[in-house]
Design a protein around this motif. Structure first.
Motif, mmCIF file in Angstrom:
data_model
loop_
_atom_site.group_PDB
_atom_site.id
_atom_site.type_symbol
_atom_site.label_atom_id
_atom_site.label_comp_id
_atom_site.label_asym_id
_atom_site.label_seq_id
_atom_site.Cartn_x
_atom_site.Cartn_y
_atom_site.Cartn_z
ATOM 1 N N TYR A 25 0.825 -1.215 0.000
ATOM 2 C CA TYR A 25 0.000 0.000 0.000
ATOM 3 C C TYR A 25 0.856 1.260 0.000
ATOM 4 C CZ TYR A 25 -4.150 -2.802 0.564
ATOM 5 O OH TYR A 25 -5.154 -3.710 0.365
ATOM 6 N N ALA A 26 1.997 1.226 0.678
ATOM 7 C CA ALA A 26 2.888 2.388 0.673
ATOM 8 C C ALA A 26 3.448 2.633 -0.727
ATOM 9 C CB ALA A 26 4.021 2.200 1.676
ATOM 10 N N SER A 27 3.888 1.567 -1.391
ATOM 11 C CA SER A 27 4.452 1.744 -2.735
ATOM 12 C C SER A 27 3.385 2.166 -3.733
ATOM 13 C CB SER A 27 5.149 0.465 -3.198
ATOM 14 O OG SER A 27 4.219 -0.573 -3.388
ATOM 15 N N GLU A 28 2.175 1.633 -3.609
ATOM 16 C CA GLU A 28 1.088 2.031 -4.507
ATOM 17 C C GLU A 28 0.706 3.500 -4.307
ATOM 18 O OE1 GLU A 28 -0.612 0.363 -7.049
ATOM 19 O OE2 GLU A 28 1.118 -0.949 -6.805
ATOM 20 N N GLN A 29 0.645 3.937 -3.047
ATOM 21 C CA GLN A 29 0.300 5.331 -2.769
ATOM 22 C C GLN A 29 1.395 6.266 -3.273
ATOM 23 O OE1 GLN A 29 -2.463 6.667 -1.834
ATOM 24 N NE2 GLN A 29 -1.742 8.755 -1.596
ATOM 25 N N TYR A 30 2.644 5.867 -3.081
ATOM 26 C CA TYR A 30 3.748 6.704 -3.546
ATOM 27 C C TYR A 30 3.750 6.794 -5.073
ATOM 28 C CZ TYR A 30 8.240 8.969 -3.886
ATOM 29 O OH TYR A 30 9.225 9.879 -4.161
ATOM 30 N N ALA A 31 3.486 5.674 -5.743
ATOM 31 C CA ALA A 31 3.436 5.683 -7.204
ATOM 32 C C ALA A 31 2.292 6.548 -7.710
ATOM 33 C CB ALA A 31 3.303 4.256 -7.733
ATOM 34 N N ALA A 32 1.132 6.462 -7.073
ATOM 35 C CA ALA A 32 -0.014 7.291 -7.474
ATOM 36 C C ALA A 32 0.284 8.770 -7.248
ATOM 37 C CB ALA A 32 -1.259 6.866 -6.705
ATOM 38 N N ALA A 33 0.908 9.080 -6.116
ATOM 39 C CA ALA A 33 1.258 10.475 -5.832
ATOM 40 C C ALA A 33 2.292 10.989 -6.823
ATOM 41 C CB ALA A 33 1.783 10.600 -4.400
ATOM 42 N N SER A 34 3.234 10.144 -7.190
ATOM 43 C CA SER A 34 4.253 10.548 -8.179
ATOM 44 C C SER A 34 3.627 10.813 -9.536
ATOM 45 C CB SER A 34 5.324 9.463 -8.313
ATOM 46 O OG SER A 34 6.041 9.340 -7.124
ATOM 47 N N ARG A 35 2.698 9.955 -9.957
ATOM 48 C CA ARG A 35 2.019 10.172 -11.240
ATOM 49 C C ARG A 35 1.225 11.469 -11.228
ATOM 50 N NH1 ARG A 35 1.074 4.656 -10.622
ATOM 51 N NH2 ARG A 35 -1.046 5.044 -9.878
ATOM 52 N N LEU A 36 0.521 11.722 -10.138
ATOM 53 C CA LEU A 36 -0.265 12.952 -10.018
ATOM 54 C C LEU A 36 0.638 14.179 -10.040
ATOM 55 C CD1 LEU A 36 -3.120 14.149 -9.466
ATOM 56 C CD2 LEU A 36 -2.543 14.029 -7.043
ATOM 57 N N ALA A 37 1.714 14.139 -9.283
ATOM 58 C CA ALA A 37 2.632 15.281 -9.216
ATOM 59 C C ALA A 37 3.317 15.515 -10.561
ATOM 60 C CB ALA A 37 3.672 15.053 -8.120
ATOM 61 N N GLN A 38 3.721 14.436 -11.217
ATOM 62 C CA GLN A 38 4.383 14.585 -12.513
ATOM 63 C C GLN A 38 3.411 15.099 -13.573
ATOM 64 O OE1 GLN A 38 7.689 14.269 -12.844
ATOM 65 N NE2 GLN A 38 7.449 15.046 -14.923
ATOM 66 N N GLY A 39 2.169 14.645 -13.511
ATOM 67 C CA GLY A 39 1.156 15.160 -14.441
ATOM 68 C C GLY A 39 0.936 16.650 -14.262
ATOM 69 N N HIS A 40 0.848 17.082 -13.015
ATOM 70 C CA HIS A 40 0.690 18.515 -12.745
ATOM 71 C C HIS A 40 1.925 19.289 -13.215
ATOM 72 C CE1 HIS A 40 -0.759 22.129 -10.821
ATOM 73 N NE2 HIS A 40 0.441 22.281 -10.287
ATOM 74 N N TYR A 41 3.086 18.727 -13.006
ATOM 75 C CA TYR A 41 4.338 19.362 -13.422
ATOM 76 C C TYR A 41 4.362 19.548 -14.944
ATOM 77 C CZ TYR A 41 9.362 19.919 -14.254
ATOM 78 O OH TYR A 41 10.588 20.378 -14.667
#
Length: 113
Positions: A25-41
């Motif tokens: 769950y930690a790795s999935e949440q981190y991956a989802a947060a990274s995708r969201l942040a990179q998309g916004h970037y």
């Protein structure tokens, strides 16, 4: 109270689930947060905004979706794993108890005949 093989198996499986489930769950949440942040970037850069501003915004989004979760990322993931463990144990023990009850009834019927 002494635990038999069944009880020890449940404790061992629960421990392994909490370790593995928390990591999952930690790795999935981190991956989802990274995708969201990179998309916004990427959208920010497409808007011709300053790259430093976009980078700062990406870091804020990533931090908000990982470090600022209740209990931090690992704490949040452990709670998620614990909730699913509790639900799984309730379902499993309910089915196990029902099966034992049915088999006890079948056993008592064969002893009467």
């Amino acid at each position: 109270m002494k635990l038999g093989i069944f009880g020890r198996a449940i404790v061992a499986a629960s421990t392994l689930w909490m370790i593995g489930g928390t990591a999952f769950y930690a790795s999935e949440q981190y991956a989802a947060a990274s995708r969201l942040a990179q998309g916004h970037y990427n959208e920010c850069l497409d808007s011709d905004l300053d790259a430093n501003f976009c980078s700062d915004q990406r870091d804020i989004i990533l931090t908000a979706h990982t470090d600022h979760l209740d209990g931090g990322l690992i704490g949040w993931a452990a709670v998620q794993a614990g909730v699913y463990l509790a639900i799984g144990l309730i379902v499993f023990l309910t089915l196990y108890g029902a099966l034992k009850w049915v088999l006890a009834g079948a056993h008592s019927q064969t002893n009467k005949s």
